[in-house]
Design a protein around this motif. Sequence first.
Motif, short mmCIF file in Angstrom:
data_model
loop_
_atom_site.label_atom_id
_atom_site.label_comp_id
_atom_site.label_asym_id
_atom_site.label_seq_id
_atom_site.Cartn_x
_atom_site.Cartn_y
_atom_site.Cartn_z
N PHE A 53 0.85 -1.19 0.00
CA PHE A 53 0.00 0.00 0.00
C PHE A 53 0.89 1.24 0.00
N SER A 54 0.49 2.25 -0.81
CA SER A 54 1.12 3.57 -0.72
C SER A 54 0.07 4.62 -1.03
N GLU A 55 0.21 5.75 -0.35
CA GLU A 55 -0.69 6.88 -0.62
C GLU A 55 0.11 8.17 -0.41
N MET A 56 0.07 9.04 -1.40
CA MET A 56 0.81 10.29 -1.37
C MET A 56 -0.18 11.44 -1.37
N ARG A 57 0.07 12.42 -0.52
CA ARG A 57 -0.84 13.57 -0.41
C ARG A 57 -0.06 14.82 -0.06
N PHE A 58 -0.65 15.99 -0.35
CA PHE A 58 -0.03 17.25 0.03
C PHE A 58 -1.10 18.19 0.57
N ARG A 59 -0.66 19.22 1.29
CA ARG A 59 -1.54 20.27 1.76
C ARG A 59 -0.72 21.54 2.01
N ARG A 60 -1.42 22.63 2.13
CA ARG A 60 -0.76 23.90 2.41
C ARG A 60 -0.15 23.87 3.81
N ARG A 61 1.09 24.34 3.91
CA ARG A 61 1.73 24.39 5.23
C ARG A 61 1.01 25.36 6.14
#
Length: 305
Positions: free
Chosen positions: A294-302
């Motif tokens: 399993f892998s999941e990549m995500r981003f968000r505003r700091r």
Amino acid sequence: MEIFDPFLLFLFAFNTSPTWATNDRLSHFKGIVCNQCQQWCENTDLVTVGSIRVGKAGPRGIRGQRGPKGVVNMTLVQQIMDRKIEEALQLFNGRSCDGAKLESAIALNDSGGVLNSYIPAVGYKDVFCDVTDEGGNWTVFQRRMNGDVDFYRSWGDYVNAFGDLQGDHWLGLETMHQLTKAGNMEMKIKMIKKDGIYWVAKYSSFRIGPGSDFYRLHVSGYSGNVTVGDKLAYHNNRQFSTKDADHDGPLSRHCAAEYGGGWWYGNCHDSNLNGNFHKISTKGIWWEHYNLRFSEMRFRRRAGN
């Protein structure tokens, strides 16, 4: 008189969930503004939008009386109005999962939902937002969980998007670039090894470059519990490659074709999270020296940005 000084404030007030303006709501909003503009123009001698004059005053009337109305260039009014709407949408909607709420979701699972967002230079697009992990606001851009989706894809597929947003999927390089180009994002990778061990790799800075530079990866500030440490560092400042678009560099093999995925390859990889789900080798979903299930990549505003 000025009709667009409060324009952005009006948009914010009209759209109580500005990040998730749908096509219907936008059309309704534009209709309101158009009607107001039409009525205002019909009852005004001198017409300006901001500092731009879009009409001219009519001839001077008899002293003490109003002269004939001026001629208004409604085409120019419409063009300026469309531009202002686009600027407002980019300000409030070009943030993907910022402020996402589950009640706005098109589809849900345990951690978040699929929502429709306006993304500058891309348009309206469905994205998966995780609203539970560490305060939420995560835009998920990659997930491998069951192997139902083939990740050995063309350049066009990786630039645009593919897969099932609630399952295995890739959000699209152009969308990722548009949402991260300001350089104020953090990134997180969740991984599960074949033996069930759960890993997290976090990066305090994450950005994807433009298509003209083949969506170069910019990532730094690693922290996490991964036994073998940061295996994305080798890929920092690398361009993206696929089976039909080799950007590994003149001295490299054609890594995307050799390892069966699309990635920021060098010569060739320390990690390969878009590899073949069903292979137990460096051609599989790989984080040196381990295969993952399993892998999941995500981003968000700091925070604070």
